[in-house]
Design an enzyme around this catalytic site. Structure first.
Site, short mmCIF file in Angstrom:
data_model
loop_
_atom_site.label_atom_id
_atom_site.label_comp_id
_atom_site.label_asym_id
_atom_site.label_seq_id
_atom_site.Cartn_x
_atom_site.Cartn_y
_atom_site.Cartn_z
N GLY A 1 0.81 -1.23 0.00
CA GLY A 1 0.00 0.00 0.00
C GLY A 1 0.83 1.26 0.00
O GLY A 1 1.92 1.31 0.58
N HIS B 1 13.52 3.00 -7.48
CA HIS B 1 13.74 4.45 -7.43
C HIS B 1 14.51 4.89 -6.18
O HIS B 1 14.84 6.06 -6.06
CB HIS B 1 12.42 5.18 -7.62
CG HIS B 1 11.85 4.90 -8.98
ND1 HIS B 1 12.37 5.46 -10.12
CD2 HIS B 1 10.88 4.03 -9.37
CE1 HIS B 1 11.72 4.98 -11.17
NE2 HIS B 1 10.82 4.11 -10.75
N ARG C 1 13.25 0.68 -21.48
CA ARG C 1 13.84 0.64 -20.13
C ARG C 1 13.35 -0.59 -19.36
O ARG C 1 14.12 -1.25 -18.65
CB ARG C 1 13.48 1.92 -19.38
CG ARG C 1 13.88 1.92 -17.92
CD ARG C 1 13.44 3.21 -17.22
NE ARG C 1 13.49 3.02 -15.79
CZ ARG C 1 12.51 2.49 -15.07
NH1 ARG C 1 11.38 2.08 -15.64
NH2 ARG C 1 12.65 2.33 -13.77
N SER D 1 9.85 -3.33 -12.39
CA SER D 1 8.59 -2.98 -13.04
C SER D 1 7.72 -4.23 -13.12
O SER D 1 7.92 -5.08 -14.01
CB SER D 1 8.83 -2.44 -14.46
OG SER D 1 9.80 -1.40 -14.45
N TYR E 1 9.30 10.13 -3.90
CA TYR E 1 8.85 8.74 -3.85
C TYR E 1 10.02 7.81 -3.51
O TYR E 1 9.91 6.96 -2.61
CB TYR E 1 8.22 8.38 -5.20
CG TYR E 1 7.93 6.92 -5.41
CD1 TYR E 1 6.94 6.27 -4.69
CD2 TYR E 1 8.67 6.18 -6.34
CE1 TYR E 1 6.67 4.93 -4.90
CE2 TYR E 1 8.41 4.84 -6.57
CZ TYR E 1 7.41 4.21 -5.84
OH TYR E 1 7.16 2.88 -6.05
N VAL F 1 1.47 5.45 -2.06
CA VAL F 1 1.59 6.16 -3.34
C VAL F 1 2.71 5.50 -4.13
O VAL F 1 3.82 5.31 -3.61
CB VAL F 1 1.89 7.65 -3.10
CG1 VAL F 1 2.15 8.37 -4.41
CG2 VAL F 1 0.73 8.30 -2.34
N SER F 2 2.45 5.14 -5.39
CA SER F 2 3.39 4.28 -6.12
C SER F 2 4.13 5.00 -7.24
O SER F 2 4.82 4.36 -8.03
CB SER F 2 2.65 3.07 -6.68
OG SER F 2 1.70 3.48 -7.64
P1 NAI Z 1 -0.74 0.82 -7.15
O1 NAI Z 1 -0.66 2.31 -7.12
O2 NAI Z 1 -1.49 0.19 -8.26
O3 NAI Z 1 -1.33 0.28 -5.77
C1 NAI Z 1 -1.05 0.91 -4.54
C2 NAI Z 1 -2.28 0.79 -3.67
O4 NAI Z 1 -2.02 1.47 -2.45
C3 NAI Z 1 -3.53 1.42 -4.30
O5 NAI Z 1 -4.58 0.47 -4.41
C4 NAI Z 1 -3.88 2.55 -3.37
O6 NAI Z 1 -5.27 2.75 -3.20
C5 NAI Z 1 -3.22 2.12 -2.05
N1 NAI Z 1 -2.95 3.27 -1.20
C6 NAI Z 1 -2.44 4.48 -1.56
N2 NAI Z 1 -2.42 5.31 -0.52
C7 NAI Z 1 -2.92 4.61 0.54
C8 NAI Z 1 -3.16 4.94 1.89
N3 NAI Z 1 -2.90 6.16 2.40
N4 NAI Z 1 -3.69 3.99 2.68
C9 NAI Z 1 -3.97 2.75 2.19
N5 NAI Z 1 -3.76 2.39 0.93
C10 NAI Z 1 -3.24 3.32 0.10
O7 NAI Z 1 0.76 0.28 -7.10
P2 NAI Z 1 1.31 -1.16 -7.56
O8 NAI Z 1 1.89 -1.03 -8.91
O9 NAI Z 1 0.31 -2.20 -7.29
O10 NAI Z 1 2.56 -1.30 -6.56
C11 NAI Z 1 2.39 -1.87 -5.28
C12 NAI Z 1 3.55 -1.44 -4.41
O11 NAI Z 1 4.76 -1.80 -5.02
C13 NAI Z 1 3.63 0.08 -4.18
O12 NAI Z 1 4.05 0.32 -2.85
C14 NAI Z 1 4.68 0.53 -5.16
O13 NAI Z 1 5.35 1.70 -4.69
C15 NAI Z 1 5.60 -0.68 -5.19
N6 NAI Z 1 6.29 -0.77 -6.46
C16 NAI Z 1 5.62 -1.15 -7.59
C17 NAI Z 1 6.27 -1.27 -8.79
C18 NAI Z 1 5.61 -1.77 -10.02
O14 NAI Z 1 6.31 -1.99 -11.01
N7 NAI Z 1 4.28 -2.02 -10.04
C19 NAI Z 1 7.71 -0.93 -8.90
C20 NAI Z 1 8.32 -0.53 -7.64
C21 NAI Z 1 7.62 -0.47 -6.47
C1 15L Z 2 7.85 2.12 -9.45
O1 15L Z 2 8.32 2.26 -8.33
C2 15L Z 2 6.43 2.39 -9.72
O2 15L Z 2 5.61 2.03 -8.64
C3 15L Z 2 5.89 1.70 -10.98
O3 15L Z 2 4.68 2.33 -11.33
C4 15L Z 2 6.88 1.71 -12.15
O4 15L Z 2 6.91 2.95 -12.70
C5 15L Z 2 8.25 1.25 -11.68
O5 15L Z 2 8.69 1.86 -10.49
C6 15L Z 2 9.35 1.46 -12.73
O6 15L Z 2 10.39 1.99 -12.38
O7 15L Z 2 9.16 1.02 -13.86
#
Ligand code: NAI
Ligand code: 15L
Length: 282
Positions: free
Chosen positions: A85, A126, A187, A178, A149, A87-88
């Site tokens: 959970g 990041h 990338r 990613s 972030y 901000v992503s």
């Molecule tokens: P996403 O943005 O799709 O999901 C994040 C979830 O966290 C959302 O459902 C959102 O509602 C929730 N959230 C945001 N603020 C919140 C709060 N204050 N309280 C409770 N929930 C909250 O992100 P994704 O892609 O699913 O990524 C999951 C995790 O992995 C994140 O922490 C992200 O930073 C990390 N990450 C993801 C990457 C990717 O390639 N998808 C790459 C690097 C890190």
């Molecule tokens: C992240 O940390 C982000 O959550 C995801 O949305 C992608 O942008 C990923 O890094 C990336 O670097 O590709």
């Protein structure tokens, strides 16, 4: 450290595992796969973000991570956490502060209070986004966050280290590259990780004994990479997928300029996102 991964049978492993960020991209993809890691999965995201339909082994508990009391109640009764959970992407500091800084503090404090044994923290590439794409780094490399972030993920890793050294709460911080169904650009040919490989890494992170605080880069077995996981060898993680299957599709799109940050820096576009609107003068 000994490597011994117990592959859990369905319903095996932990008693109650908390999955935060369950309504997000990764959360939706893995929600039903984590059922094998615990007898009960507590599913959480912001109020209104999750549908209330839950399987027999799931509990749905909406929660804003910035709300300390709510997070304390959310964590009570859980013995492991997969913390997705927050901000992503790169956003104004005030947004990052609530979800990612206060949110991680609230989560670790609650984990300490309620005796959580193991946390998997979704960190990010990041944290080290200002390294060049022609550099190869491992988990000992100095952190070079590429925005607020990235700083928040670096903070999360520091909280993980503090709570292990001081209270014995173990964490695996996954510096995720990613994780999407497929790489979206050139990338991501280096940073991509499949949902299947992410699921396998979660299993290693949850069930390898004595991880202390381990940092691992989350990537598939891509042909070309910037990251070396030797510091996390004890996890026994062996990715199986590769971004190569998508190369023709990715390379059919026009290439960015050679001096564009997406071509030069590991963090790509994140390194140039912002600054955001300044505070209006009073
Ligand atoms: P996403 O943005 O799709 O999901 C994040 C979830 O966290 C959302 O459902 C959102 O509602 C929730 N959230 C945001 N603020 C919140 C709060 N204050 N309280 C409770 N929930 C909250 O992100 P994704 O892609 O699913 O990524 C999951 C995790 O992995 C994140 O922490 C992200 O930073 C990390 N990450 C993801 C990457 C990717 O390639 N998808 C790459 C690097 C890190
Ligand atoms: C992240 O940390 C982000 O959550 C995801 O949305 C992608 O942008 C990923 O890094 C990336 O670097 O590709």
């Amino acid at each position: 450290m000994a490597h011994q991964l117990d592959a859990p049978a369905t319903g095996g492993g932990f008693t109650r595992l908390l999955l935060t960020g369950a309504a997000g991209g990764i959360g939706r993809a893995i929600r039903h796969r984590v059922a094998e890691f615990a007898s009960c999965i507590r599913i959480s995201d912001l109020p209104g973000a999750l549908s209330s339909d839950a399987s027999a082994s799931e509990e749905v508990v909406p929660c804003d991570l910035a709300d300390r009391q709510a997070v304390d109640a959310l964590v009570a009764g859980c013995d492991a956490i997969v913390h997705l959970g927050g901000v992503s992407v790169e956003r104004p500091f005030e947004e990052i502060l609530e979800a990612n800084i206060k949110g991680v503090f609230n989560l670790y404090e609650a984990a300490r209070r309620h005796g959580v044994k193991r946390i998997v923290f979704a960190s990010s590439n990041h944290v080290t986004g200002f390294y060049r794409q022609d550099e190869r780094i491992d988990a000992t490399a100095r952190k070079r966050p590429d925005g607020y972030y990235g700083v928040s993920k670096s903070f999360g890793e520091d909280m993980a280290q503090l709570y292990f050294d001081r209270y014995g709460v173990e964490t695996v911080s996954i510096r995720i590259g990613s994780v999407f169904s497929e790489p979206k650009d050139r990338r991501m040919m280096a940073t991509w990780m499949s949902y299947d490989d992410f699921h396998k890494l979660l299993q290693c992170a949850l069930f390898t004994p004595q991880v202390g605080h381990t940092i691992v880069f989350g990537m598939s077995a891509n042909a070309y990479t910037w990251w070396d996981n030797r510091e996390a060898a004890h996890l026994g993680f062996e990715p199986r997928d590769s971004s190569e299957q998508f190369r023709a599709k990715v390379e059919a799109t026009p290439p960015p300029a050679a001096d564009d940050p997406v071509s030069v820096l590991q963090g790509g576009a994140f390194t140039v996102t912002g600054p955001f609107d300044p505070v209006a003068p009073v």
